[in-house]
Design a protein around this motif. Structure first.
Motif, PDB file in Angstrom:
ATOM      1  N   LEU A 167       0.873  -1.332  -0.094  1.00  0.00           N
ATOM      2  CA  LEU A 167      -0.135   0.024  -0.208  1.00  0.00           C
ATOM      3  C   LEU A 167       0.735   1.358   0.105  1.00  0.00           C
ATOM      4  O   LEU A 167       0.542   2.154  -0.713  1.00  0.00           O
ATOM      5  CB  LEU A 167      -0.871  -0.002   1.128  1.00  0.00           C
ATOM      6  CG  LEU A 167      -1.734   1.363   1.488  1.00  0.00           C
ATOM      7  CD1 LEU A 167      -2.746   1.756   0.461  1.00  0.00           C
ATOM      8  CD2 LEU A 167      -2.583   1.147   2.734  1.00  0.00           C
ATOM      9  N   LEU A 168       1.937   1.425   0.860  1.00  0.00           N
ATOM     10  CA  LEU A 168       2.794   2.352   0.830  1.00  0.00           C
ATOM     11  C   LEU A 168       3.455   2.598  -0.417  1.00  0.00           C
ATOM     12  O   LEU A 168       3.394   3.579  -0.965  1.00  0.00           O
ATOM     13  CB  LEU A 168       3.796   1.936   1.962  1.00  0.00           C
ATOM     14  CG  LEU A 168       5.157   3.114   1.881  1.00  0.00           C
ATOM     15  CD1 LEU A 168       4.712   4.670   2.134  1.00  0.00           C
ATOM     16  CD2 LEU A 168       5.860   2.761   3.198  1.00  0.00           C
ATOM     17  N   ALA A 169       3.927   1.439  -1.085  1.00  0.00           N
ATOM     18  CA  ALA A 169       4.578   1.448  -2.394  1.00  0.00           C
ATOM     19  C   ALA A 169       3.687   2.148  -3.230  1.00  0.00           C
ATOM     20  O   ALA A 169       4.078   2.980  -4.101  1.00  0.00           O
ATOM     21  CB  ALA A 169       5.351   0.138  -2.581  1.00  0.00           C
ATOM     22  N   GLN A 170       2.448   1.611  -3.403  1.00  0.00           N
ATOM     23  CA  GLN A 170       1.627   1.984  -4.386  1.00  0.00           C
ATOM     24  C   GLN A 170       1.026   3.457  -4.243  1.00  0.00           C
ATOM     25  O   GLN A 170       0.821   4.263  -5.219  1.00  0.00           O
ATOM     26  CB  GLN A 170       0.207   1.093  -4.567  1.00  0.00           C
ATOM     27  CG  GLN A 170       0.615  -0.242  -4.949  1.00  0.00           C
ATOM     28  CD  GLN A 170      -0.586  -0.896  -5.418  1.00  0.00           C
ATOM     29  OE1 GLN A 170      -0.608  -2.238  -5.697  1.00  0.00           O
ATOM     30  NE2 GLN A 170      -1.906  -0.411  -5.670  1.00  0.00           N
ATOM     31  N   VAL A 171       0.735   3.890  -3.186  1.00  0.00           N
ATOM     32  CA  VAL A 171       0.418   5.215  -2.743  1.00  0.00           C
ATOM     33  C   VAL A 171       1.574   6.178  -3.166  1.00  0.00           C
ATOM     34  O   VAL A 171       1.375   7.114  -3.783  1.00  0.00           O
ATOM     35  CB  VAL A 171       0.038   5.492  -1.302  1.00  0.00           C
ATOM     36  CG1 VAL A 171      -0.323   7.028  -1.084  1.00  0.00           C
ATOM     37  CG2 VAL A 171      -1.236   4.703  -1.198  1.00  0.00           C
ATOM     38  N   ARG A 172       2.702   5.849  -3.018  1.00  0.00           N
ATOM     39  CA  ARG A 172       3.785   6.755  -3.312  1.00  0.00           C
ATOM     40  C   ARG A 172       3.915   6.834  -4.679  1.00  0.00           C
ATOM     41  O   ARG A 172       4.351   8.017  -5.285  1.00  0.00           O
ATOM     42  CB  ARG A 172       5.117   6.302  -2.639  1.00  0.00           C
ATOM     43  CG  ARG A 172       5.194   6.525  -1.222  1.00  0.00           C
ATOM     44  CD  ARG A 172       6.455   6.032  -0.407  1.00  0.00           C
ATOM     45  NE  ARG A 172       7.660   6.828  -0.812  1.00  0.00           N
ATOM     46  CZ  ARG A 172       8.582   6.564  -1.642  1.00  0.00           C
ATOM     47  NH1 ARG A 172       8.889   5.332  -1.689  1.00  0.00           N
ATOM     48  NH2 ARG A 172       9.492   7.510  -1.550  1.00  0.00           N
ATOM     49  N   ALA A 173       3.913   5.916  -5.585  1.00  0.00           N
ATOM     50  CA  ALA A 173       3.960   5.850  -6.943  1.00  0.00           C
ATOM     51  C   ALA A 173       2.831   6.518  -7.434  1.00  0.00           C
ATOM     52  O   ALA A 173       3.040   7.221  -8.198  1.00  0.00           O
ATOM     53  CB  ALA A 173       3.751   4.242  -7.285  1.00  0.00           C
ATOM     54  N   GLU A 174       1.647   6.561  -7.048  1.00  0.00           N
ATOM     55  CA  GLU A 174       0.717   7.351  -7.718  1.00  0.00           C
ATOM     56  C   GLU A 174       0.689   8.880  -7.470  1.00  0.00           C
ATOM     57  O   GLU A 174       0.556   9.575  -8.045  1.00  0.00           O
ATOM     58  CB  GLU A 174      -0.731   6.874  -6.833  1.00  0.00           C
ATOM     59  CG  GLU A 174      -1.295   5.500  -7.166  1.00  0.00           C
ATOM     60  CD  GLU A 174      -1.972   5.641  -8.644  1.00  0.00           C
ATOM     61  OE1 GLU A 174      -2.240   6.976  -9.038  1.00  0.00           O
ATOM     62  OE2 GLU A 174      -2.123   4.648  -9.245  1.00  0.00           O
ATOM     63  N   LEU A 175       1.371   9.247  -6.221  1.00  0.00           N
ATOM     64  CA  LEU A 175       1.437  10.621  -5.677  1.00  0.00           C
ATOM     65  C   LEU A 175       2.544  11.165  -6.364  1.00  0.00           C
ATOM     66  O   LEU A 175       2.771  12.493  -6.628  1.00  0.00           O
ATOM     67  CB  LEU A 175       1.753  10.746  -4.146  1.00  0.00           C
ATOM     68  CG  LEU A 175       0.429  10.305  -3.422  1.00  0.00           C
ATOM     69  CD1 LEU A 175       0.887  10.340  -2.102  1.00  0.00           C
ATOM     70  CD2 LEU A 175      -0.506  11.876  -3.680  1.00  0.00           C
ATOM     71  N   ARG A 176       3.728  10.528  -6.748  1.00  0.00           N
ATOM     72  CA  ARG A 176       4.988  10.908  -7.372  1.00  0.00           C
ATOM     73  C   ARG A 176       5.565  12.047  -6.854  1.00  0.00           C
ATOM     74  O   ARG A 176       5.974  13.068  -7.452  1.00  0.00           O
ATOM     75  CB  ARG A 176       4.860  11.142  -8.898  1.00  0.00           C
ATOM     76  CG  ARG A 176       4.073  10.080  -9.575  1.00  0.00           C
ATOM     77  CD  ARG A 176       3.897  10.542 -11.007  1.00  0.00           C
ATOM     78  NE  ARG A 176       3.431   9.254 -11.951  1.00  0.00           N
ATOM     79  CZ  ARG A 176       3.121   9.202 -13.192  1.00  0.00           C
ATOM     80  NH1 ARG A 176       2.982  10.294 -14.069  1.00  0.00           N
ATOM     81  NH2 ARG A 176       2.413   8.161 -13.673  1.00  0.00           N
TER      82      ARG A 176
END
Length: 323
Positions: free
Chosen positions: A100-109
């Motif tokens: 979840l942390l990785a995906q949210v960070r990737a989405e937020l850029r």
């Protein structure tokens, strides 16, 4: 503090009747839920999971029951029960949070910082023994089983340090330690059951900014001595006075979540403007004294964020608006 949750119609549509743990352990859905508040203009994103996530990873399953909250499958009753809990659970046991942390960070850029959190040992221990915010029941348990209680607090402290170190190492920008029910304690209880664990966790996990939240905590002096970089205030505290008294700290708060739920958008906006003024435009995160209630009108949430960002008279760096 419930940025994403049942107050938001889009969240309810996304959850679509799934149980809490089914929903939160579905990484794609939890990612979408975590990002929902971005459309309102908040200045940080808090990942969507629960403080009991760590206890589950340690080996204690929970279910979320209406009107009761998280309930342990097998409440801790003995030292052997404590010893069955993994003091440093394999990060694979909370792999969904790491993804979840990785995906949210990737989405937020890099657009917004990402906040992770953990329950402090006292509050999480009350859920592990099945008492929650029933302080009288917690006190009875401690009186009957002092060795079990102390062993549980110590094991949760070790696990919390391990959990937060992992998430910070994997990219979390900030972490918040929630000791929601510790503000109900007597001073001696707080000094014994809460304060030492706050200090130990903040001393061990120092590579990201550290926020301490204790709901309406009367013990401001102890909170400021915990090692946290940011202290979350309730409505019982004078924000401007706290900033003067502790110029080395950042404060978070303190708009009343009851007003957000029951007031008009105009009343919410006025209360938020007063909060921003008390915060002085620096060393201050605009926040609530507790989470967003499920009955909060969306229009009030919009008014709250808008007022935090647009308060007249400020030309200094704007404070963050978060929950």
């Amino acid at each position: 503090m419930r940025q994403a949750g049942r107050w938001d119609p889009e969240f309810n549509r996304l959850r679509a009747g799934l149980s809490f743990y089914e929903f939160s352990e579905n990484v794609d859905l939890a990612t979408q839920a975590s990002l929902l508040p971005r459309r309102f203009g908040v200045d940080a994103i808090i990942l969507f999971y629960d403080i009991t996530t760590l206890a589950v990873a340690m080996g204690l399953p929970f279910v979320l029951r209406p009107a009761l909250g998280p309930v342990p499958d097998r409440p801790v009753r003995t030292v052997l029960d404590v010893e069955r809990l993994q003091a440093e659970p394999d990060p694979e046991r909370y792999h969904h949070i790491r993804r979840l942390l990785a995906q949210v960070r990737a989405e937020l850029r890099g657009e917004l910082p990402v906040i992770v959190f953990a329950g402090a040992p006292f509050t999480l221990a009350t859920y592990c023994i099945g008492t929650g915010k029933d302080l009288l029941a917690t006190r009875r348990f401690v009186a009957d089983q002092p060795a079990v209680w102390q062993a549980l607090l110590d094991r949760l402290r070790t696990a919390t340090i391990h959990f937060l170190q992992t998430l910070v190492r994997e990219g979390a920008d900030v972490y918040q330690l929630f000791d929601s029910w510790a503000g109900l304690l007597e001073p001696a209880e707080y000094q014994q059951w809460a304060q030492p664990h706050h200090e130990a966790i903040f001393a061990a996990v120092r590579t990201a900014p550290r926020i301490l939240f204790v709901k309406e905590c009367p013990y401001l002096e102890m909170m400021t001595a915990s090692g946290a970089d940011v202290i979350s205030l309730g409505t019982r505290h004078d924000l401007a006075a706290a900033r003067r008294q502790y110029p080395h700290l950042v404060f978070q708060g303190n708009v009343d979540e009851d007003l957000l739920r029951t007031g008009t958008p105009e009343q919410v906006a006025e209360a938020t403007r007063l909060c921003v003024m008390a915060g002085g435009g620096q060393r201050h995160i605009v926040n609530l004294n507790h989470g967003v209630d499920r009955a909060t009108p969306v229009g009030n949430f919009e008014a709250y964020v808008r007022a935090a960002k647009e308060t007249d008279g400020f030309r200094s760096p704007r404070p963050a608006a978060g929950l």
